[in-house]
Scaffold this motif. Structure first.
Motif, mmCIF file in Angstrom:
data_model
loop_
_atom_site.group_PDB
_atom_site.id
_atom_site.type_symbol
_atom_site.label_atom_id
_atom_site.label_comp_id
_atom_site.label_asym_id
_atom_site.label_seq_id
_atom_site.Cartn_x
_atom_site.Cartn_y
_atom_site.Cartn_z
ATOM 1 N N UNK A 36 56.522 76.412 43.169
ATOM 2 C CA UNK A 36 55.683 76.292 41.788
ATOM 3 C C UNK A 36 55.201 74.893 41.647
ATOM 4 N N UNK A 37 54.030 74.775 41.484
ATOM 5 C CA UNK A 37 53.468 73.505 41.105
ATOM 6 C C UNK A 37 52.939 73.107 39.652
ATOM 7 N N UNK A 38 53.732 72.367 39.209
ATOM 8 C CA UNK A 38 53.234 72.018 37.619
ATOM 9 C C UNK A 38 52.469 70.936 37.536
ATOM 10 N N UNK A 39 51.262 71.037 37.048
ATOM 11 C CA UNK A 39 50.211 69.961 36.901
ATOM 12 C C UNK A 39 49.742 69.772 35.231
ATOM 13 N N UNK A 40 48.729 69.216 35.114
ATOM 14 C CA UNK A 40 48.486 68.894 33.716
ATOM 15 C C UNK A 40 49.206 67.625 32.987
ATOM 16 N N UNK A 41 48.562 67.354 31.749
ATOM 17 C CA UNK A 41 49.173 66.078 31.457
ATOM 18 C C UNK A 41 50.639 66.270 30.804
ATOM 19 N N UNK A 42 50.929 67.474 30.600
ATOM 20 C CA UNK A 42 52.682 67.265 30.167
ATOM 21 C C UNK A 42 53.376 67.151 31.206
ATOM 22 N N UNK A 43 53.011 67.508 32.526
ATOM 23 C CA UNK A 43 53.861 67.254 33.590
ATOM 24 C C UNK A 43 54.143 65.665 33.889
ATOM 25 N N UNK A 44 53.441 64.872 33.266
ATOM 26 C CA UNK A 44 53.658 63.366 33.612
ATOM 27 C C UNK A 44 55.224 63.082 32.919
ATOM 28 N N UNK A 45 55.805 63.858 32.292
ATOM 29 C CA UNK A 45 57.176 63.858 31.479
ATOM 30 C C UNK A 45 58.000 63.778 32.887
ATOM 31 N N UNK A 46 57.612 64.456 34.022
ATOM 32 C CA UNK A 46 58.561 64.568 35.236
ATOM 33 C C UNK A 46 59.824 65.296 34.836
ATOM 34 N N UNK A 47 60.852 64.799 35.405
ATOM 35 C CA UNK A 47 62.275 65.557 35.037
ATOM 36 C C UNK A 47 62.514 65.767 33.750
ATOM 37 N N UNK A 48 62.124 65.216 32.641
ATOM 38 C CA UNK A 48 62.372 65.333 31.526
ATOM 39 C C UNK A 48 61.968 67.211 31.092
ATOM 40 N N UNK A 49 60.927 67.371 31.799
ATOM 41 C CA UNK A 49 60.358 68.635 31.541
ATOM 42 C C UNK A 49 60.838 69.642 32.658
ATOM 43 N N UNK A 50 60.998 69.135 34.020
ATOM 44 C CA UNK A 50 61.094 70.038 35.143
ATOM 45 C C UNK A 50 62.656 70.547 35.159
ATOM 46 N N UNK A 51 63.631 69.403 34.829
ATOM 47 C CA UNK A 51 65.246 69.802 34.798
ATOM 48 C C UNK A 51 65.382 71.056 33.782
ATOM 49 N N UNK A 52 64.936 70.908 32.581
ATOM 50 C CA UNK A 52 65.173 72.331 31.901
ATOM 51 C C UNK A 52 64.604 73.597 32.395
ATOM 52 N N UNK A 53 63.259 73.408 32.996
ATOM 53 C CA UNK A 53 62.413 74.434 33.555
ATOM 54 C C UNK A 53 63.445 75.102 34.726
ATOM 55 N N UNK A 99 51.737 78.784 23.662
ATOM 56 C CA UNK A 99 52.197 78.425 22.193
ATOM 57 C C UNK A 99 53.482 77.930 22.338
ATOM 58 N N UNK A 100 54.126 77.889 23.320
ATOM 59 C CA UNK A 100 55.617 77.507 23.434
ATOM 60 C C UNK A 100 55.854 76.519 24.496
ATOM 61 N N UNK A 101 54.976 76.472 25.675
ATOM 62 C CA UNK A 101 55.333 75.677 26.751
ATOM 63 C C UNK A 101 53.888 74.815 27.001
ATOM 64 N N UNK A 155 65.078 66.208 23.100
ATOM 65 C CA UNK A 155 65.576 67.749 22.761
ATOM 66 C C UNK A 155 64.337 68.552 22.768
ATOM 67 N N UNK A 156 62.968 67.938 22.346
ATOM 68 C CA UNK A 156 61.861 68.495 22.224
ATOM 69 C C UNK A 156 61.238 69.176 23.601
ATOM 70 N N UNK A 157 61.453 68.033 24.732
ATOM 71 C CA UNK A 157 61.415 68.429 25.921
ATOM 72 C C UNK A 157 61.993 69.410 26.572
ATOM 73 N N UNK A 158 63.477 69.630 26.154
ATOM 74 C CA UNK A 158 64.308 70.302 26.776
ATOM 75 C C UNK A 158 63.664 71.831 26.391
ATOM 76 N N UNK A 159 63.360 71.818 24.846
ATOM 77 C CA UNK A 159 62.752 73.169 24.495
ATOM 78 C C UNK A 159 61.664 73.871 25.022
#
Length: 349
Positions: A270-287, A191-193, A245-249
């Motif tokens: 850790x391997x991050x897959x799925x459709x949201x992972x297409x954002x690449x570093x926008x998602x992985x950097x804050x993660x 519900x959050x990620x 900012x939404x991707x940072x959250x």
């Protein structure tokens, strides 16, 4: 129906992998080396929640692919709880499947051995065998789509748990009394990620008429309900502040969950897959930042790498096909003995 074909080589040991998505069912003929020789898919908009329609769709795709390829078995990746015998879909939060005997129904229709596996397990197995985790032996895979699926590989062995239900990371409780989840609980990680979380937050921002949501509203034609995850991703890539900012959250929540998983499993990757992972570093950097901040014993232990999946949309097909191939000798032995032996964990030498 869309069908594409590859080379006619590597005909021996062919199996079919099936990946059941929210609005489509995709299938492919896969070699032992993980090469997809032929692909087929059928869109099932607004109908895929019916078990019967999904079963009919799988049968149609397999029949089409078998016209040109001598396949030995079928593996099906299903989004939900699959029992230890890899036969029944016990519960699917996003589908209307409850104790669905999918394996036996498909065996009867297809006349082939069938293995049903959780879709995240299937995709993870493909990544470990032929993708981003092929050089690692201890891996946790997290798939971010509509919800969050996951899988655990320890010392090269896919861990399914006593009842076959391991890896349902999306339903870990992270916020007591938080957002309601389709699983029946509140405050689940997905519900959050997840993709749903990203879209929900973007729509709420637009509904609040926040001045920073101007780009979102323009892209959606002034209608917040038309905002989608891919829309948010594209705007974030273009530098839209609200979407970034939404991707940072979402990425921060992803990192918090990864820290919990690191405490439990101590993977090297850790391997991050799925459709949201297409954002690449926008998602992985804050993660990665959040993982480092919340990691137990941080500063005094190695930190697992966090990378994106390598096989994209074909991971589920490749993994399901390979799991079916590995189970084939046991299926044949069970036929000779008039019973099926207890499944074992699958491992790669």
């Amino acid at each position: 129906m869309a069908l594409t074909r590859g080379s006619s080589r590597h005909q021996r040991g062919l199996t079919i992998g099936v990946d059941i998505g929210g609005s489509k069912v995709a299938a492919g003929v896969v070699t032992p080396a993980g090469r997809v020789l032929a692909r087929a898919r059928l869109e099932t908009p607004h109908r895929s929640k019916s078990p019967k329609i999904v079963e009919d769709t799988i049968a149609e795709l397999v029949a089409k692919l078998r016209l040109d390829y001598p396949v030995n078995a079928v593996g099906v990746g299903a989004a939900g709880f699959v029992d230890e015998q890899r036969a029944n879909v016990l519960f699917a939060p996003h589908l209307s499947w409850r104790d669905e005997p999918l394996r036996d129904a498909l065996r009867t229709r297809l006349g082939l051995p069938v293995v049903v596996e959780n879709d995240a397990n299937a995709a993870a197995w493909a990544e470990v065998c032929a993708g981003a985790g092929r050089d690692a032996s201890d891996v946790v895979v997290v798939n971010l789509g509509t919800g969050i699926g996951g899988a655990i590989v320890v010392d090269g062995v896919l861990q399914r748990g006593r009842n076959g239900l391991a890896g349902e990371f999306g339903h870990m409780l992270v916020v007591p009394n938080g957002h309601r989840c389709e699983c029946g609980n509140r405050g689940c990680w997905e519900q959050y990620a997840s993709g749903n979380a990203l879209t929900r937050e973007a729509r709420e921002l637009a509904l609040a008429e926040s001045p920073v949501a101007r780009g979102l509203l323009q892209a959606a034609g002034g209608e917040p309900a038309r905002i989608t995850g891919p829309m948010v991703t594209e705007l974030a890539r273009e530098g839209d502040r609200a979407c970034t900012e939404l991707f940072e959250d979402v990425g921060t929540w992803l990192g918090v969950g990864l820290a919990n998983l690191a405490a439990a499993f101590d993977p090297e990757l850790f391997i991050i897959g799925g459709g949201v992972s297409a954002a690449g570093e926008l998602l992985l950097a804050p993660a990665r930042t959040a993982l480092g901040r919340h990691l137990t014993g941080r500063g005094h232990r190695p930190e697992a790498q966090v990378v994106t999946a390598a096989l994209s949309n074909e991971a589920g097909i490749i993994g399901a096909a390979d799991l079916a191939r590995d189970a084939l000798p046991r299926w044949r032995q069970g036929r000779r003995q008039a019973r099926l032996p207890r499944p074992r964990f699958l491992a790669r030498a």
